[in-house]
Design a protein around this motif. Structure first.
Motif: not given
Length: 143
Positions: A82-96, A71-78
């Motif tokens: 940030i569009k998910t399932h793109r390598a750099l975007n997913d790395a940024l989401i996970i990091s944040e 849920q924390r990843k989904k919240n930050y992406a929203r």
């Protein structure tokens, strides 16, 4: 495929670059089995020894934190749009998301320390954080 052959880098060079950037470090991943499989294939094909380790992100988080992780990843992406399932975007989401989870954890530790008489309970276990090590013998309660 021709674009990759014409303009890409040799896999041995990629592996050496990764080794230079990550030498001796532990890299945390949210999909360890998948990432380990592909990293192993890359290094095997290149004939290069990997000089860093992969470890599951679960090793950094408590059970409660893991329950909140998705849920924390989904919240930050929203929030960040940030569009998910793109390598750099997913790395940024996970990091944040990881930074936010560990900061929350640190805030909980700070709040607990403000209420804690360390001399009376020096062995009390506190939440773990990958960025901080707490030694109750060095803690001085502020007035």
């Amino acid at each position: 495929m021709n674009e990759l052959k014409d303009n890409g880098k040799a896999i041995a060079d990629i592996c050496q670059d990764l080794n230079t950037l990550c030498d001796g470090q532990i890299l945390y991943t949210d999909c360890w089995a998948h990432d380990y499989h592909w990293l192993s294939k890359l290094y095997t094909a290149a004939g290069v020894h990997c000089s860093f380790r992969l470890s599951p992100i679960e090793h950094l988080l408590s059970e409660l934190q893991m329950q909140r992780w998705s849920q924390r990843k989904k919240n930050y992406a929203r929030e960040a749009n940030i569009k998910t399932h793109r390598a750099l975007n997913d790395a940024l989401i996970i990091s944040e998301a990881l930074d936010r989870e560990l900061l929350l954890n640190d805030a909980q530790v700070d709040r607990m320390l403000g209420e804690l008489d360390v001399a009376a309970a020096p062995e009390m276990p506190l939440p773990k954080s990958s960025q901080h090590i707490f030694d109750s013998r060095n803690y001085k309660k502020s007035a």
